[in-house]
Design a protein around this motif. Structure first.
Motif, PDB file in Angstrom:
ATOM      1  N   MET A   1       0.834  -1.216   0.000  1.00  0.00           N
ATOM      2  CA  MET A   1       0.000   0.000   0.000  1.00  0.00           C
ATOM      3  C   MET A   1       0.866   1.262   0.000  1.00  0.00           C
ATOM      4  SD  MET A   1      -3.121   1.566   0.784  1.00  0.00           S
ATOM      5  CE  MET A   1      -3.684   3.069   1.518  1.00  0.00           C
ATOM      6  N   VAL A   2       1.825   1.318   0.947  1.00  0.00           N
ATOM      7  CA  VAL A   2       2.682   2.507   1.019  1.00  0.00           C
ATOM      8  C   VAL A   2       3.541   2.615  -0.238  1.00  0.00           C
ATOM      9  CG1 VAL A   2       4.599   3.577   2.253  1.00  0.00           C
ATOM     10  CG2 VAL A   2       2.683   2.630   3.529  1.00  0.00           C
ATOM     11  N   ASP A   3       4.040   1.472  -0.719  1.00  0.00           N
ATOM     12  CA  ASP A   3       4.839   1.488  -1.947  1.00  0.00           C
ATOM     13  C   ASP A   3       4.010   2.036  -3.108  1.00  0.00           C
ATOM     14  OD1 ASP A   3       7.008   0.488  -0.687  1.00  0.00           O
ATOM     15  OD2 ASP A   3       6.868  -1.544  -1.497  1.00  0.00           O
ATOM     16  N   THR A   4       2.776   1.566  -3.197  1.00  0.00           N
ATOM     17  CA  THR A   4       1.895   2.015  -4.284  1.00  0.00           C
ATOM     18  C   THR A   4       1.676   3.527  -4.195  1.00  0.00           C
ATOM     19  OG1 THR A   4       0.768  -0.111  -4.216  1.00  0.00           O
ATOM     20  CG2 THR A   4      -0.386   1.678  -5.332  1.00  0.00           C
ATOM     21  N   LEU A   5       1.407   4.013  -2.989  1.00  0.00           N
ATOM     22  CA  LEU A   5       1.162   5.455  -2.821  1.00  0.00           C
ATOM     23  C   LEU A   5       2.433   6.253  -3.123  1.00  0.00           C
ATOM     24  CD1 LEU A   5      -1.063   5.502   0.402  1.00  0.00           C
ATOM     25  CD2 LEU A   5      -1.789   5.839  -1.966  1.00  0.00           C
ATOM     26  N   ASN A   6       3.578   5.740  -2.688  1.00  0.00           N
ATOM     27  CA  ASN A   6       4.837   6.442  -2.972  1.00  0.00           C
ATOM     28  C   ASN A   6       5.108   6.504  -4.474  1.00  0.00           C
ATOM     29  OD1 ASN A   6       5.936   7.382  -0.508  1.00  0.00           O
ATOM     30  ND2 ASN A   6       6.438   5.285   0.075  1.00  0.00           N
ATOM     31  N   ARG A   7       4.831   5.387  -5.160  1.00  0.00           N
ATOM     32  CA  ARG A   7       5.033   5.376  -6.624  1.00  0.00           C
ATOM     33  C   ARG A   7       4.094   6.361  -7.298  1.00  0.00           C
ATOM     34  NH1 ARG A   7       5.166  -0.086  -6.343  1.00  0.00           N
ATOM     35  NH2 ARG A   7       3.093  -0.277  -7.254  1.00  0.00           N
ATOM     36  N   LEU A   8       2.848   6.376  -6.841  1.00  0.00           N
ATOM     37  CA  LEU A   8       1.863   7.295  -7.434  1.00  0.00           C
ATOM     38  C   LEU A   8       2.250   8.758  -7.156  1.00  0.00           C
ATOM     39  CD1 LEU A   8      -0.714   7.717  -9.003  1.00  0.00           C
ATOM     40  CD2 LEU A   8      -2.032   7.263  -6.923  1.00  0.00           C
ATOM     41  N   ALA A   9       2.716   9.020  -5.948  1.00  0.00           N
ATOM     42  CA  ALA A   9       3.145  10.394  -5.611  1.00  0.00           C
ATOM     43  C   ALA A   9       4.304  10.814  -6.507  1.00  0.00           C
ATOM     44  CB  ALA A   9       3.538  10.474  -4.136  1.00  0.00           C
ATOM     45  N   ALA A  10       5.219   9.874  -6.781  1.00  0.00           N
ATOM     46  CA  ALA A  10       6.360  10.183  -7.656  1.00  0.00           C
ATOM     47  C   ALA A  10       5.882  10.436  -9.087  1.00  0.00           C
ATOM     48  CB  ALA A  10       7.373   9.041  -7.617  1.00  0.00           C
ATOM     49  N   THR A  11       4.901   9.639  -9.526  1.00  0.00           N
ATOM     50  CA  THR A  11       4.345   9.844 -10.877  1.00  0.00           C
ATOM     51  C   THR A  11       3.694  11.216 -10.977  1.00  0.00           C
ATOM     52  OG1 THR A  11       3.910   7.477 -11.108  1.00  0.00           O
ATOM     53  CG2 THR A  11       2.688   8.934 -12.572  1.00  0.00           C
ATOM     54  N   ILE A  12       2.936  11.570  -9.948  1.00  0.00           N
ATOM     55  CA  ILE A  12       2.262  12.885  -9.941  1.00  0.00           C
ATOM     56  C   ILE A  12       3.295  14.008 -10.012  1.00  0.00           C
ATOM     57  CG2 ILE A  12       0.970  14.447  -8.419  1.00  0.00           C
ATOM     58  CD1 ILE A  12      -0.627  11.859  -7.545  1.00  0.00           C
ATOM     59  N   ALA A  13       4.359  13.881  -9.207  1.00  0.00           N
ATOM     60  CA  ALA A  13       5.406  14.912  -9.216  1.00  0.00           C
ATOM     61  C   ALA A  13       6.050  15.024 -10.594  1.00  0.00           C
ATOM     62  CB  ALA A  13       6.450  14.593  -8.155  1.00  0.00           C
ATOM     63  N   ALA A  14       6.211  13.871 -11.251  1.00  0.00           N
ATOM     64  CA  ALA A  14       6.857  13.868 -12.574  1.00  0.00           C
ATOM     65  C   ALA A  14       5.930  14.417 -13.649  1.00  0.00           C
ATOM     66  CB  ALA A  14       7.291  12.448 -12.921  1.00  0.00           C
ATOM     67  N   ARG A  15       4.613  14.229 -13.480  1.00  0.00           N
ATOM     68  CA  ARG A  15       3.648  14.609 -14.523  1.00  0.00           C
ATOM     69  C   ARG A  15       3.138  16.044 -14.393  1.00  0.00           C
ATOM     70  NH1 ARG A  15       3.507  12.305 -18.960  1.00  0.00           N
ATOM     71  NH2 ARG A  15       1.263  12.201 -19.280  1.00  0.00           N
ATOM     72  N   LYS A  16       3.345  16.662 -13.239  1.00  0.00           N
ATOM     73  CA  LYS A  16       2.654  17.945 -13.019  1.00  0.00           C
ATOM     74  C   LYS A  16       3.073  19.055 -13.985  1.00  0.00           C
ATOM     75  CE  LYS A  16       5.483  19.444  -9.088  1.00  0.00           C
ATOM     76  NZ  LYS A  16       5.444  19.710  -7.651  1.00  0.00           N
ATOM     77  N   GLY A  17       4.270  18.938 -14.512  1.00  0.00           N
ATOM     78  CA  GLY A  17       4.720  19.960 -15.453  1.00  0.00           C
ATOM     79  C   GLY A  17       4.510  19.573 -16.909  1.00  0.00           C
ATOM     80  N   ALA A  18       3.834  18.429 -17.119  1.00  0.00           N
ATOM     81  CA  ALA A  18       3.634  17.941 -18.498  1.00  0.00           C
ATOM     82  C   ALA A  18       2.583  18.784 -19.222  1.00  0.00           C
ATOM     83  CB  ALA A  18       3.204  16.468 -18.454  1.00  0.00           C
ATOM     84  N   ASP A  19       2.377  18.425 -20.470  1.00  0.00           N
ATOM     85  CA  ASP A  19       1.371  19.120 -21.287  1.00  0.00           C
ATOM     86  C   ASP A  19      -0.020  18.775 -20.753  1.00  0.00           C
ATOM     87  OD1 ASP A  19      -0.213  20.189 -23.287  1.00  0.00           O
ATOM     88  OD2 ASP A  19       0.128  18.491 -24.661  1.00  0.00           O
ATOM     89  N   ALA A  20      -0.782  19.803 -20.404  1.00  0.00           N
ATOM     90  CA  ALA A  20      -2.116  19.580 -19.813  1.00  0.00           C
ATOM     91  C   ALA A  20      -3.059  18.878 -20.783  1.00  0.00           C
ATOM     92  CB  ALA A  20      -2.709  20.909 -19.360  1.00  0.00           C
ATOM     93  N   GLY A  21      -2.735  18.964 -22.086  1.00  0.00           N
ATOM     94  CA  GLY A  21      -3.587  18.301 -23.073  1.00  0.00           C
ATOM     95  C   GLY A  21      -3.383  16.795 -23.111  1.00  0.00           C
ATOM     96  N   SER A  22      -2.241  16.352 -22.608  1.00  0.00           N
ATOM     97  CA  SER A  22      -1.957  14.911 -22.683  1.00  0.00           C
ATOM     98  C   SER A  22      -1.846  14.264 -21.306  1.00  0.00           C
ATOM     99  CB  SER A  22      -0.664  14.662 -23.465  1.00  0.00           C
ATOM    100  OG  SER A  22       0.413  15.279 -22.795  1.00  0.00           O
ATOM    101  N   SER A  23      -2.001  15.051 -20.250  1.00  0.00           N
ATOM    102  CA  SER A  23      -1.890  14.501 -18.893  1.00  0.00           C
ATOM    103  C   SER A  23      -2.992  15.068 -18.006  1.00  0.00           C
ATOM    104  CB  SER A  23      -0.518  14.848 -18.300  1.00  0.00           C
ATOM    105  OG  SER A  23      -0.529  14.703 -16.892  1.00  0.00           O
ATOM    106  N   TYR A  24      -3.803  14.162 -17.449  1.00  0.00           N
ATOM    107  CA  TYR A  24      -4.862  14.611 -16.526  1.00  0.00           C
ATOM    108  C   TYR A  24      -4.237  15.276 -15.301  1.00  0.00           C
ATOM    109  CZ  TYR A  24      -8.685  14.519 -13.171  1.00  0.00           C
ATOM    110  OH  TYR A  24      -9.617  14.881 -12.232  1.00  0.00           O
ATOM    111  N   THR A  25      -3.122  14.691 -14.815  1.00  0.00           N
ATOM    112  CA  THR A  25      -2.433  15.261 -13.647  1.00  0.00           C
ATOM    113  C   THR A  25      -2.009  16.700 -13.931  1.00  0.00           C
ATOM    114  OG1 THR A  25      -1.552  13.042 -13.262  1.00  0.00           O
ATOM    115  CG2 THR A  25      -0.582  14.828 -11.982  1.00  0.00           C
TER     116      THR A  25
END
Ligand code: PRT
Length: 144
Positions: A1-25
């Motif tokens: 559970m914690v691993d999953t949340l940590n991975r998701l948090a890392a994905t969110i951090a990586a995606r937040k600066g992406a193109d808003a048209g191609s990333s919901y985050t």
């Protein structure tokens, strides 16, 4: 559970600066904290509705949406997931009921006599109710 949340948090951090048209985050971050907070509230409401409908499958889906949006809000608020997990660790073993009771000042402390040097409070004029907040000793102490 914690691993999953940590991975998701890392994905969110990586995606937040992406193109808003191609990333919901990225689209969430582009819309700002108020929109992120609103989405989190919506997902919480949808989770509650699913629970009240006694629909475990829907609860699973809505709870996943809720956790995802919570992690987005934490990132947007500058709060590392590790800090929330550490707070949960700190609370481990402390009964929620005991913790809640400790937030209120004991009645005997409230009833303690005032020091003799304290100036006497002016008498209110007859028929005039005193307004304003309760004395600090009567207010609940909020955490953090
Ligand atoms: N875990 C999730 C995740 N959970 C939920 N969601 C999205 O959250 C949204 C919530 O759906 P709703 O129906 O409540 O909202 P909506 O109707 O689409 O939007 P509204 O118009 O109602 O505001 C959906 O678009 C879901 O796809 C998620 N989007 C992304 N992720 C993770 O984030 C990664 C990066 O995603 P992108 O940023 O989109 O590349 C993904 O690989 C996943 O790991």
């Amino acid at each position: 559970m914690v691993d999953t949340l940590n991975r998701l948090a890392a994905t969110i951090a990586a995606r937040k600066g992406a193109d808003a048209g191609s990333s919901y985050t990225a689209s969430l971050f582009a819309n700002g904290l108020p929109k992120i907070a609103q989405k989190l509230g919506e997902e919480a409401t949808e989770t509650v509705i699913a629970a009240m409908q006694r629909d475990p499958k829907a609860v699973t889906g809505e709870a996943a949406d809720l956790l995802f949006h919570l992690l987005v809000l934490l990132d947007a608020s500058g709060v590392p997931l590790a800090e929330v997990l550490a707070e949960l660790d700190r609370r481990e073993g402390v009964s929620g009921l005991d913790e809640k009771a400790s937030r209120t000042i004991a009645p005997e402390a409230e009833a303690a006599p005032k020091p003799l040097s304290a100036p006497a409070a002016p008498e209110p004029a007859p028929g005039i109710a005193l307004g304003g907040p309760a004395p600090a000793s009567r207010r609940r102490i909020r955490r953090g």
